[in-house]
Each structure stands twice: as structure tokens, then as C-alpha cells.
Design a protein around this motif. Structure first.
Motif, PDB file in Angstrom:
ATOM      1  N   THR A  62      -9.937  10.286  15.077  1.00 46.88           N
ATOM      2  CA  THR A  62     -11.032   9.886  14.356  1.00 46.88           C
ATOM      3  C   THR A  62     -11.289   8.414  14.429  1.00 46.88           C
ATOM      4  O   THR A  62     -12.338   7.863  14.482  1.00 46.88           O
ATOM      5  N   LEU A  63     -10.031   7.710  14.122  1.00 42.85           N
ATOM      6  CA  LEU A  63     -10.081   6.198  14.303  1.00 42.85           C
ATOM      7  C   LEU A  63     -10.749   5.584  15.322  1.00 42.85           C
ATOM      8  O   LEU A  63     -11.589   4.939  15.512  1.00 42.85           O
ATOM      9  N   ILE A  64     -10.409   6.312  16.618  1.00 43.75           N
ATOM     10  CA  ILE A  64     -10.576   5.528  17.948  1.00 43.75           C
ATOM     11  C   ILE A  64     -12.136   5.911  18.114  1.00 43.75           C
ATOM     12  O   ILE A  64     -12.624   5.086  18.579  1.00 43.75           O
ATOM     13  N   THR A  65     -12.431   7.072  17.867  1.00 39.21           N
ATOM     14  CA  THR A  65     -14.019   7.597  18.043  1.00 39.21           C
ATOM     15  C   THR A  65     -14.813   6.597  17.108  1.00 39.21           C
ATOM     16  O   THR A  65     -15.926   6.121  17.527  1.00 39.21           O
ATOM     17  N   THR A  74       0.969  -1.088  -0.041  1.00 36.49           N
ATOM     18  CA  THR A  74       0.055   0.115  -0.107  1.00 36.49           C
ATOM     19  C   THR A  74       0.819   1.358  -0.029  1.00 36.49           C
ATOM     20  O   THR A  74       1.328   1.690   1.035  1.00 36.49           O
ATOM     21  N   PRO A  75       1.094   1.539  -1.249  1.00 35.64           N
ATOM     22  CA  PRO A  75       1.985   2.911  -1.211  1.00 35.64           C
ATOM     23  C   PRO A  75       1.188   4.120  -0.611  1.00 35.64           C
ATOM     24  O   PRO A  75      -0.020   4.366  -0.557  1.00 35.64           O
ATOM     25  N   SER A  76       2.065   5.179  -0.187  1.00 35.50           N
ATOM     26  CA  SER A  76       1.611   6.147   0.667  1.00 35.50           C
ATOM     27  C   SER A  76       2.228   7.488   0.578  1.00 35.50           C
ATOM     28  O   SER A  76       3.568   7.204   0.465  1.00 35.50           O
ATOM     29  N   SER A  77       1.761   8.540   0.433  1.00 35.93           N
ATOM     30  CA  SER A  77       2.596   9.849   0.201  1.00 35.93           C
ATOM     31  C   SER A  77       2.966  10.393   1.842  1.00 35.93           C
ATOM     32  O   SER A  77       3.491  11.131   1.819  1.00 35.93           O
ATOM     33  N   PHE A  78       2.418   9.781   2.833  1.00 38.66           N
ATOM     34  CA  PHE A  78       2.574   9.978   4.224  1.00 38.66           C
ATOM     35  C   PHE A  78       3.935   9.200   4.607  1.00 38.66           C
ATOM     36  O   PHE A  78       4.194   8.088   4.246  1.00 38.66           O
ATOM     37  N   PRO A  79       4.712   9.766   5.587  1.00 47.09           N
ATOM     38  CA  PRO A  79       5.748   9.304   6.481  1.00 47.09           C
ATOM     39  C   PRO A  79       5.399   7.914   6.839  1.00 47.09           C
ATOM     40  O   PRO A  79       4.460   7.867   7.687  1.00 47.09           O
ATOM     41  N   GLU A  80       6.212   7.234   6.691  1.00 51.32           N
ATOM     42  CA  GLU A  80       6.060   5.652   7.329  1.00 51.32           C
ATOM     43  C   GLU A  80       5.941   5.704   8.884  1.00 51.32           C
ATOM     44  O   GLU A  80       5.209   4.982   9.465  1.00 51.32           O
ATOM     45  N   LYS A  81       6.541   6.715   9.414  1.00 53.09           N
ATOM     46  CA  LYS A  81       6.669   6.706  11.101  1.00 53.09           C
ATOM     47  C   LYS A  81       5.353   7.304  11.363  1.00 53.09           C
ATOM     48  O   LYS A  81       4.750   6.851  12.426  1.00 53.09           O
ATOM     49  N   ASP A  82       4.640   7.961  10.511  1.00 52.05           N
ATOM     50  CA  ASP A  82       3.143   8.336  11.022  1.00 52.05           C
ATOM     51  C   ASP A  82       2.161   7.307  10.926  1.00 52.05           C
ATOM     52  O   ASP A  82       1.426   7.301  11.805  1.00 52.05           O
ATOM     53  N   ILE A  83       2.480   6.648   9.536  1.00 56.41           N
ATOM     54  CA  ILE A  83       1.518   5.252   9.543  1.00 56.41           C
ATOM     55  C   ILE A  83       1.864   4.185  10.542  1.00 56.41           C
ATOM     56  O   ILE A  83       0.934   3.763  11.082  1.00 56.41           O
ATOM     57  N   ARG A  84       2.992   4.147  10.880  1.00 53.85           N
ATOM     58  CA  ARG A  84       3.359   3.228  11.976  1.00 53.85           C
ATOM     59  C   ARG A  84       2.682   3.638  13.428  1.00 53.85           C
ATOM     60  O   ARG A  84       2.391   2.810  14.170  1.00 53.85           O
ATOM     61  N   GLU A  85       2.649   4.884  13.573  1.00 57.42           N
ATOM     62  CA  GLU A  85       2.252   5.259  14.948  1.00 57.42           C
ATOM     63  C   GLU A  85       0.916   4.850  15.274  1.00 57.42           C
ATOM     64  O   GLU A  85       0.274   4.519  16.019  1.00 57.42           O
ATOM     65  N   ILE A  86       0.199   4.809  13.936  1.00 55.77           N
ATOM     66  CA  ILE A  86      -1.234   4.549  13.944  1.00 55.77           C
ATOM     67  C   ILE A  86      -1.450   3.149  13.902  1.00 55.77           C
ATOM     68  O   ILE A  86      -2.195   2.447  14.732  1.00 55.77           O
ATOM     69  N   THR A  87      -0.746   2.376  13.118  1.00 53.05           N
ATOM     70  CA  THR A  87      -0.733   0.983  13.153  1.00 53.05           C
ATOM     71  C   THR A  87      -0.447   0.293  14.329  1.00 53.05           C
ATOM     72  O   THR A  87      -0.879  -0.813  14.746  1.00 53.05           O
ATOM     73  N   LYS A  88       0.328   0.841  15.205  1.00 55.32           N
ATOM     74  CA  LYS A  88       0.918   0.538  16.451  1.00 55.32           C
ATOM     75  C   LYS A  88      -0.150   0.398  17.590  1.00 55.32           C
ATOM     76  O   LYS A  88      -0.218  -0.414  18.384  1.00 55.32           O
ATOM     77  N   LYS A  89      -1.229   1.165  17.202  1.00 51.93           N
ATOM     78  CA  LYS A  89      -2.713   1.402  17.933  1.00 51.93           C
ATOM     79  C   LYS A  89      -3.504   0.231  17.767  1.00 51.93           C
ATOM     80  O   LYS A  89      -4.523   0.091  18.433  1.00 51.93           O
ATOM     81  N   GLY A  90      -3.345  -0.504  16.512  1.00 53.81           N
ATOM     82  CA  GLY A  90      -4.058  -1.660  16.274  1.00 53.81           C
ATOM     83  C   GLY A  90      -4.962  -1.401  15.141  1.00 53.81           C
ATOM     84  O   GLY A  90      -5.892  -2.255  14.587  1.00 53.81           O
ATOM     85  N   PHE A  91      -4.664  -0.355  14.285  1.00 54.02           N
ATOM     86  CA  PHE A  91      -5.608   0.119  12.974  1.00 54.02           C
ATOM     87  C   PHE A  91      -4.816  -0.514  11.912  1.00 54.02           C
ATOM     88  O   PHE A  91      -3.470  -0.607  11.999  1.00 54.02           O
ATOM     89  N   THR A  92      -5.430  -1.022  11.028  1.00 51.32           N
ATOM     90  CA  THR A  92      -4.739  -1.368   9.623  1.00 51.32           C
ATOM     91  C   THR A  92      -4.105  -0.011   8.967  1.00 51.32           C
ATOM     92  O   THR A  92      -4.383   0.911   9.204  1.00 51.32           O
ATOM     93  N   ARG A  93      -3.163  -0.618   7.995  1.00 47.93           N
ATOM     94  CA  ARG A  93      -2.297   0.430   7.419  1.00 47.93           C
ATOM     95  C   ARG A  93      -3.543   1.357   6.411  1.00 47.93           C
ATOM     96  O   ARG A  93      -3.098   2.326   6.432  1.00 47.93           O
ATOM     97  N   GLU A  94      -4.400   0.488   5.819  1.00 48.27           N
ATOM     98  CA  GLU A  94      -5.005   1.060   4.861  1.00 48.27           C
ATOM     99  C   GLU A  94      -6.244   2.011   5.515  1.00 48.27           C
ATOM    100  O   GLU A  94      -6.208   3.323   4.934  1.00 48.27           O
TER     101      GLU A  94
END
Length: 101
Positions: free
Chosen positions: A88-91, A49-69
Motif C-alpha cells: 500500500t505504501l509503495i503504491t 511514537t508508541p505502537s501496539s505493533f512489533p518493532e520488527k514489523d515497523i523496522r521492516e517498513i522503515t528500512k524501505k524508506g518510509f517514516t515510522r508514523e
């Protein structure tokens, strides 16, 4: 109790303790393997899943249990704001129970 009964109980207790140690080791080893597997899946998914967002930002969210997508989707909707994306994801993941009248 007889001396023989006490010895049998000691042997039984020692075997149970050994079984517990084995079980703890097995659970810990299994947990370690799952973490390694999850890291491999995350690494593989990041290339899918390519993204224009930094991997560290994506990783910060996925570490909380959300999928990369979902992380990428929410980062898009919040203009890359990691905090807003997480909130937003938690809500969205909260279930609100309505009380019956």
C-alpha cells in the motif's frame, strides 16, 4: 617530451590520485556517520511514537524508506499485515503520469 615534464606530470598524477583516495575516504566516512545518525533518529523516534505493533514489523517498513508514523498508520489499516502495508505504501508513493491527448 622532456624528462622534466614527465616528472612534473607524474607528481601531478600522484597528487590527483591522493586527492581521490582522500575524497573516497571522506565520502565513505560521511556515509557511515549518516547511517549512524539515521539509526539514532530511528531509535529516538521509536520512543516518541508508541505502537501496539512489533518493532520488527515497523523496522521492516522503515528500512524501505518510509517514516515510522506512516508505517504504523498503514499497519493499522491492514490489521498488522506487513506485506499489505508495504504494498500500500509503495503504491501510494508511485506517481502516475497521464499522457496528454
Amino acid at each position: 617530451m622532456h624528462h622534466k615534464t614527465i616528472n612534473i606530470l607524474e607528481i601531478f598524477i600522484k597528487k590527483q590520485i591522493n586527492n581521490l583516495f582522500f575524497l573516497i575516504y571522506f565520502i565513505d566516512d560521511n556515509r557511515r556517520q549518516q547511517q549512524q545518525s539515521a539509526q539514532s533518529v530511528t531509535t529516538a523516534a521509536s520512543s516518541l511514537t508508541p505502537s501496539s505493533f512489533p518493532e520488527k514489523d515497523i523496522r521492516e517498513i522503515t528500512k524501505k524508506g518510509f517514516t515510522r508514523e506512516r508505517a504504523i498508520e498503514e499497519l493499522k489499516s491492514t490489521d498488522g499485515d506487513v506485506t499489505k502495508a508495504l504494498v500500500t505504501l509503495i503504491t501510494k508513493s508511485l506517481t502516475i503520469y497521464k499522457q496528454k491527448d
